[in-house]
Design an enzyme around this catalytic site. Structure first.
Site, short mmCIF file in Angstrom:
data_model
loop_
_atom_site.label_atom_id
_atom_site.label_comp_id
_atom_site.label_asym_id
_atom_site.label_seq_id
_atom_site.Cartn_x
_atom_site.Cartn_y
_atom_site.Cartn_z
N ARG A 36 -36.14 -9.78 -24.75
CA ARG A 36 -35.52 -10.91 -25.18
C ARG A 36 -34.46 -10.96 -26.09
O ARG A 36 -33.49 -11.62 -26.08
CB ARG A 36 -36.53 -12.07 -25.62
CG ARG A 36 -37.56 -12.68 -24.32
CD ARG A 36 -38.57 -13.68 -24.95
NE ARG A 36 -38.88 -14.53 -23.51
CZ ARG A 36 -39.73 -15.38 -23.84
NH1 ARG A 36 -40.46 -15.66 -24.88
NH2 ARG A 36 -40.22 -16.06 -22.61
N LYS A 197 -54.70 -20.43 -9.79
CA LYS A 197 -54.93 -21.65 -9.43
C LYS A 197 -53.96 -22.50 -8.88
O LYS A 197 -52.90 -22.78 -9.26
CB LYS A 197 -55.24 -22.63 -10.65
CG LYS A 197 -56.53 -22.00 -11.31
CD LYS A 197 -56.95 -22.85 -12.64
CE LYS A 197 -58.33 -22.14 -13.32
NZ LYS A 197 -58.63 -22.83 -14.66
N GLY A 354 -44.33 -15.07 -16.44
CA GLY A 354 -44.83 -13.90 -17.42
C GLY A 354 -45.64 -12.90 -16.44
O GLY A 354 -45.36 -11.67 -16.56
N GLY A 377 -42.34 -21.00 -19.02
CA GLY A 377 -42.52 -22.43 -18.61
C GLY A 377 -41.27 -23.35 -18.05
O GLY A 377 -41.32 -24.15 -16.98
#
Length: 396
Positions: A36, A197, A354, A377
């Site tokens: 990053r 999920k 991620g 996100g």
């Protein structure tokens, strides 16, 4: 609505308040992955080359809105200086008065790194007073932190409304890549969506059904779909209570002419542990006492054929329990085929999230993808079709 990139405007003698994402992982107080930082350097260099001075804002970790030296940006300063090849001055104070004096008294050719923005509880509340304070430190604002553009914070949204505001090079790079994946892609388009999920990616699945030609469902999510169709899934991770939702998604996909691909064969074991006894079965024959932990060779071949038919691949989430060998096999084989097609110019490949980045990095596939986003996100919310407040604040 449109944005203006920082590269398009004169910066001579301008103090540029620039929001970066320097939220890197630390191990024993040292940076363990500097990717990053490396990707943020181009915008800092551009500002300096154009005669401006970067005044850098970033967060690090989750310090619970108070000063906690375990999350001080001072820890990443050596790496930042090394990658830039220039000394950046660090303001360790989080007193408004002291910080402002530090900035105004520093020579105009010295870039500055300010302390962790999340040391103020007002940051995550997008408090106007903190936004005003930040705005008083610079002449204009540049947001180069796509990864936090889904957050309405003082350092992403608030300050952008108070200063002339522009996008950074990395942010534009991210948005260009995502536009290639979903905005105006080369078709056919295939998306791989994995993870544990269905509940965490329901909005994503529903949005992608509208936009892609093929949707590959992997990981624990696939188990829920298999259960919903009446297949035995043994002790596999699943959300059985979402069976009706899974069926609804399959029906929506059929109406939209989006082909959903689920496992044809499965790799099973009693638990996701290295050295455990592993067996491969048809999808109809999962042993009751075992877990589905990866997709089998028939599934891999089927998805490879889809890759070969398509022009664009969007990947979010691994296919199996990739953290433990040999349950990373399907993910690795598919990543290898995707990179081969990318290198031959037949497939545009964009990946993010991620776990996805970790899986691709583990076998050095990332560098061969067309683009790999570290945004987390924000990447996910963009794929869900949500508006990102940090981007909207830059538009005019």
């Amino acid at each position: 609505m449109s944005r203006t990139c920082i590269s398009e405007i004169p910066l001579k003698n301008q103090d540029v308040l620039v929001r970066l994402d320097l939220n890197v992982p630390l191990e024993k107080g040292l940076v363990s992955d500097s990717s990053r930082i490396e990707r943020s350097i181009s915008t800092i260099k551009l500002i300096i080359e154009k005669g401006g001075r970067p005044i850098i804002l970033s967060h690090l970790g989750r310090p619970r809105s108070k000063k906690d030296l375990n999350f001080s940006l001072k820890k990443i300063l050596p790496q930042l200086n090394e990658k830039l090849g220039k000394t950046i001055l660090f303001c360790e104070h989080n007193s408004f008065k002291v910080m402002k004096k530090f900035v105004k008294s520093t020579p105009a050719n010295k870039p500055i790194l300010l302390e962790n923005t999340r040391f103020w509880q007002e940051e995550t509340l997008n408090d106007i007073n903190l936004s005003i304070f930040f705005s008083e430190l610079g002449d204009l604002f540049c947001n180069d932190a796509f990864s936090v553009c889904h957050r309405s914070h003082s350092s992403t949204v608030g300050v952008a409304k108070l200063l002339p505001s522009y996008s950074g090079l990395l942010l534009e790079e991210e948005l260009t890549a995502l536009e290639k994946a979903l905005g105006n892609p080369l078709r056919p388009v295939v998306a791989i969506i994995g993870g544990a999920k269905v509940s965490t990616k329901l909005a994503l699945l529903e949005n992608l059904i509208e936009k892609v030609d093929h949707l590959v469902v992997g990981g624990g999510m696939a188990n829920t779909f298999l259960y919903a169709q009446g297949f035995e899934i043994g002790q596999s991770l699943s959300e059985k209570e979402l069976a009706k939702v899974a069926i609804s998604i399959l029906e929506q996909a059929e109406r939209k002419k989006c082909c959903i691909h689920l496992p044809l064969d499965i790799v099973c074991a009693e638990e996701p542990r290295s050295g455990v006894e592993v067996s491969t079965h048809e999808v109809t024959e999962c042993p009751k006492g075992k877990m589905i932990l990866d997709a089998g060779p028939k599934t891999v071949k089927n998805i490879e054929r889809v890759f070969e038919e398509c022009k664009t691949l969007l990947w979010n989430g691994p296919i199996g329990a990739f953290e433990v060998e040999p349950f990373d096999n399907a993910t690795n084989l598919l990543a290898k085929r995707a990179t081969d097609l990318t290198c031959s110019g037949k497939l545009t490949t964009i990946a993010g999230g991620g776990d996805t980045v970790s899986a691709l990095n583990s076998k050095s596939f990332s560098s061969k993808f067309s683009y790999v986003s570290t945004a987390g996100g924000a990447f996910l919310e963009w794929m869900e079709g949500k508006a990102l407040p940090g981007i909207e604040a830059l538009e005019h």
